[in-house]
Design a protein around this motif. Structure first.
Motif, PDB file in Angstrom:
ATOM      1  N   HIS A  21      35.369  33.049  37.130  1.00  0.00           N
ATOM      2  CA  HIS A  21      34.719  34.372  37.222  1.00  0.00           C
ATOM      3  C   HIS A  21      34.069  34.532  38.594  1.00  0.00           C
ATOM      4  CE1 HIS A  21      32.262  37.845  36.312  1.00  0.00           C
ATOM      5  NE2 HIS A  21      32.985  38.002  35.207  1.00  0.00           N
ATOM      6  N   PRO A  22      34.292  35.658  39.266  1.00  0.00           N
ATOM      7  CA  PRO A  22      33.759  35.839  40.624  1.00  0.00           C
ATOM      8  C   PRO A  22      32.235  35.872  40.702  1.00  0.00           C
ATOM      9  CG  PRO A  22      34.757  37.877  39.829  1.00  0.00           C
ATOM     10  CD  PRO A  22      35.075  36.811  38.822  1.00  0.00           C
ATOM     11  N   ASP A  23      31.540  36.161  39.614  1.00  0.00           N
ATOM     12  CA  ASP A  23      30.074  36.189  39.631  1.00  0.00           C
ATOM     13  C   ASP A  23      29.455  34.825  39.370  1.00  0.00           C
ATOM     14  OD1 ASP A  23      30.132  38.895  40.150  1.00  0.00           O
ATOM     15  OD2 ASP A  23      29.910  39.465  38.038  1.00  0.00           O
ATOM     16  N   SER A  24      30.278  33.817  39.042  1.00  0.00           N
ATOM     17  CA  SER A  24      29.721  32.493  38.782  1.00  0.00           C
ATOM     18  C   SER A  24      29.384  31.811  40.112  1.00  0.00           C
ATOM     19  CB  SER A  24      30.692  31.644  37.957  1.00  0.00           C
ATOM     20  OG  SER A  24      31.912  31.446  38.637  1.00  0.00           O
ATOM     21  N   TRP A  30      32.080  29.719  35.267  1.00  0.00           N
ATOM     22  CA  TRP A  30      32.677  30.053  33.986  1.00  0.00           C
ATOM     23  C   TRP A  30      33.987  30.782  34.246  1.00  0.00           C
ATOM     24  CZ3 TRP A  30      28.279  32.711  35.632  1.00  0.00           C
ATOM     25  CH2 TRP A  30      28.394  34.094  35.761  1.00  0.00           C
ATOM     26  N   CYS A  31      34.853  30.740  33.256  1.00  0.00           N
ATOM     27  CA  CYS A  31      36.174  31.351  33.370  1.00  0.00           C
ATOM     28  C   CYS A  31      36.122  32.833  33.019  1.00  0.00           C
ATOM     29  CB  CYS A  31      37.156  30.676  32.422  1.00  0.00           C
ATOM     30  SG  CYS A  31      37.553  29.006  32.906  1.00  0.00           S
ATOM     31  N   LEU A  32      37.131  33.542  33.497  1.00  0.00           N
ATOM     32  CA  LEU A  32      37.296  34.935  33.081  1.00  0.00           C
ATOM     33  C   LEU A  32      37.462  34.978  31.570  1.00  0.00           C
ATOM     34  CD1 LEU A  32      39.994  36.249  35.602  1.00  0.00           C
ATOM     35  CD2 LEU A  32      37.519  36.538  35.737  1.00  0.00           C
TER      36      LEU A  32
END
Length: 113
Positions: A21-24, A30-32
């Motif tokens: 996930h780009p916000d992690s 964390w994964c999408l």
């Protein structure tokens, strides 16, 4: 063995990177989620390009899985083995942990739930 669902290590690594996930942030990755993955697959051509060959494999094998049965069996068996390792007491995934034996498959639907 069929080349279906096979990708070079660098392509596998790239797909793994895309699934983060780009916000992690480092240390809290964390994964999408499934919905975000589907949205990106539908709307992001660069993202989708990494999955094109896999999607083509799925479409081709949906018509005739016979050429890839040995590979599908190996993949499914490896996933069951991983689940058994990660959840040995079957707390998280108590059902459908049997290993398929597809190499002798001749006709009809593939086994499954």
């Amino acid at each position: 063995m069929s080349p279906a669902f096979t990708r070079r290590k660098n392509a596998q690594r790239a797909i793994g990177e895309l699934m983060v996930h780009p916000d992690s942030v480092p240390g809290q990755r964390w994964c999408l989620g499934y919905a975000e993955f589907c949205r990106r697959l539908d709307q992001d051509e660069v993202f989708r390009a990494w999955f094109t060959h896999l999607l083509e494999d799925v479409d081709r094998l949906a018509v005739d899985p016979t050429p890839a049965l040995a590979r599908l069996e190996a993949l499914q068996n490896a996933l069951v083995q991983l689940v058994d390792l990660l959840d040995p007491t079957a707390v998280q995934l108590p059902h459908n942990r049997q290993r398929f034996r597809l190499a002798t498959y001749t006709a009809g639907p593939l086994p499954g739930p």
